[in-house]
Scaffold this active site. Structure first.
Site, mmCIF file in Angstrom:
data_model
loop_
_atom_site.group_PDB
_atom_site.id
_atom_site.type_symbol
_atom_site.label_atom_id
_atom_site.label_comp_id
_atom_site.label_asym_id
_atom_site.label_seq_id
_atom_site.Cartn_x
_atom_site.Cartn_y
_atom_site.Cartn_z
ATOM 1 N N LYS A 151 0.822 -1.215 0.000
ATOM 2 C CA LYS A 151 0.000 0.000 0.000
ATOM 3 C C LYS A 151 0.863 1.274 0.000
ATOM 4 O O LYS A 151 2.058 1.223 0.317
ATOM 5 C CB LYS A 151 -0.928 -0.028 1.215
ATOM 6 C CG LYS A 151 -1.977 -1.149 1.154
ATOM 7 C CD LYS A 151 -2.938 -1.042 2.336
ATOM 8 C CE LYS A 151 -4.029 -2.096 2.256
ATOM 9 N NZ LYS A 151 -4.976 -1.973 3.403
ATOM 10 N N HIS B 222 -2.063 -5.441 1.583
ATOM 11 C CA HIS B 222 -3.336 -6.126 1.345
ATOM 12 C C HIS B 222 -3.044 -7.571 0.961
ATOM 13 O O HIS B 222 -2.100 -7.838 0.223
ATOM 14 C CB HIS B 222 -4.097 -5.457 0.187
ATOM 15 C CG HIS B 222 -5.255 -6.281 -0.310
ATOM 16 N ND1 HIS B 222 -6.507 -6.189 0.255
ATOM 17 C CD2 HIS B 222 -5.330 -7.239 -1.281
ATOM 18 C CE1 HIS B 222 -7.307 -7.063 -0.360
ATOM 19 N NE2 HIS B 222 -6.622 -7.711 -1.289
ATOM 20 N N ASN C 159 -2.324 0.442 6.803
ATOM 21 C CA ASN C 159 -1.816 -0.790 7.414
ATOM 22 C C ASN C 159 -0.947 -1.607 6.457
ATOM 23 O O ASN C 159 -0.908 -2.828 6.524
ATOM 24 C CB ASN C 159 -2.978 -1.596 8.002
ATOM 25 C CG ASN C 159 -4.012 -1.950 6.947
ATOM 26 O OD1 ASN C 159 -3.828 -1.650 5.770
ATOM 27 N ND2 ASN C 159 -5.081 -2.612 7.344
ATOM 28 N N GLU D 226 -9.803 -10.519 -7.458
ATOM 29 C CA GLU D 226 -8.814 -9.448 -7.292
ATOM 30 C C GLU D 226 -7.659 -9.601 -8.271
ATOM 31 O O GLU D 226 -7.210 -8.618 -8.870
ATOM 32 C CB GLU D 226 -8.284 -9.453 -5.856
ATOM 33 C CG GLU D 226 -9.338 -9.036 -4.830
ATOM 34 C CD GLU D 226 -8.876 -9.209 -3.390
ATOM 35 O OE1 GLU D 226 -9.659 -8.935 -2.480
ATOM 36 O OE2 GLU D 226 -7.723 -9.638 -3.173
HETATM 37 P P1 IDP Z 1 -8.005 -6.456 5.528
HETATM 38 O O1 IDP Z 1 -7.128 -5.536 4.710
HETATM 39 O O2 IDP Z 1 -7.292 -6.939 6.759
HETATM 40 O O3 IDP Z 1 -8.617 -7.582 4.737
HETATM 41 P P2 IDP Z 1 -10.665 -5.243 5.508
HETATM 42 O O4 IDP Z 1 -11.651 -5.377 6.618
HETATM 43 O O5 IDP Z 1 -10.916 -6.019 4.261
HETATM 44 O O6 IDP Z 1 -9.200 -5.568 6.110
HETATM 45 O O7 IDP Z 1 -10.561 -3.698 5.155
HETATM 46 C C1 IDP Z 1 -9.917 -3.268 3.975
HETATM 47 C C2 IDP Z 1 -9.021 -2.097 4.309
HETATM 48 O O8 IDP Z 1 -9.849 -0.997 4.712
HETATM 49 C C3 IDP Z 1 -8.085 -2.309 5.507
HETATM 50 O O9 IDP Z 1 -6.910 -3.004 5.178
HETATM 51 C C4 IDP Z 1 -7.818 -0.884 5.928
HETATM 52 O O10 IDP Z 1 -6.878 -0.248 5.061
HETATM 53 C C5 IDP Z 1 -9.191 -0.243 5.732
HETATM 54 N N1 IDP Z 1 -10.026 -0.297 6.937
HETATM 55 C C6 IDP Z 1 -10.633 -1.384 7.476
HETATM 56 N N2 IDP Z 1 -11.322 -1.072 8.590
HETATM 57 C C7 IDP Z 1 -11.165 0.254 8.753
HETATM 58 C C8 IDP Z 1 -11.650 1.194 9.737
HETATM 59 O O11 IDP Z 1 -12.362 0.861 10.688
HETATM 60 N N3 IDP Z 1 -11.250 2.495 9.571
HETATM 61 C C9 IDP Z 1 -10.457 2.909 8.543
HETATM 62 N N4 IDP Z 1 -10.005 2.067 7.603
HETATM 63 C C10 IDP Z 1 -10.334 0.756 7.711
HETATM 64 MG MG MG Z 2 -9.983 -7.530 3.194
#
Ligand code: IDP
Ligand code: MG
Length: 144
Positions: free
Chosen positions: A9, A115, A112, A126
């Protein structure tokens, strides 16, 4: 054999952590079968994150993921989807285990670092958003 779509990212690119992240996945035993650098546009971001459409963080997430160039890669291996997710750590880096990428390098739930696909079905969708079949290389390692 499974495949997972991995994105390095924008925050990881800005912080110079792309090599570290790729290296951790490679050292785990996962094999790179496709890789490219690109800047995602809004349309691609919205398709990639379609399951999050309507959530409070969706628009910010699209802005973030399109904010600078990223690296997209396909990693292949036995149980690659679970192995990538475990190597990444949980979504919220504060809760991620030390030793995981997010647990070692992150604090922010949005920024974070990485992905990884969450199921075989999402992986297939994807991967097809980022790579044509010709861009994915079948290359058995000597140890395969
Ligand atoms: P993942 O990347 O661990 O699969 P997902 O729930 O699929 O997590 O969420 C996709 C992305 O959206 C996350 O990696 C993060 O960048 C962002 N995200 C998820 N939850 C939140 C939140 O509560 N606040 C802000 N961004 C979030
Ligand atoms: Mg996800």
């Amino acid at each position: 054999m499974e495949r997972s779509l991995v994105l390095i990212k924008p925050d990881a690119m800005q912080r110079g952590l792309a090599g570290t992240i790729i290296s951790r996945l490679e050292r785990r035993g996962l094999k790179i079968v496709a890789m490219k650098m690109l800047q995602m546009d809004k349309a691609l971001a919205q398709r990639h994150y379609v399951v999050h459409q309507g959530k409070a963080f969706f628009n910010d997430l699209v802005d973030f993921i399109t904010s600078s160039p990223i690296i997209a890669a396909v990693f292949e291996g036995e149980k690659a989807i679970e192995a990538v997710r475990q190597t990444m750590g949980t979504t919220d880096p504060v809760k991620a285990s030390p030793g995981s990428i997010r647990g070692d390098f992150g604090l922010d739930i949005q920024q974070n670092l990485v992905h990884g696909s969450d199921s075989a079905e999402s992986a297939e969708k994807e991967i097809s958003l980022f790579f044509t079949p010709e861009e994915i290389f079948e290359h058995p390692k000597k140890t395969d």
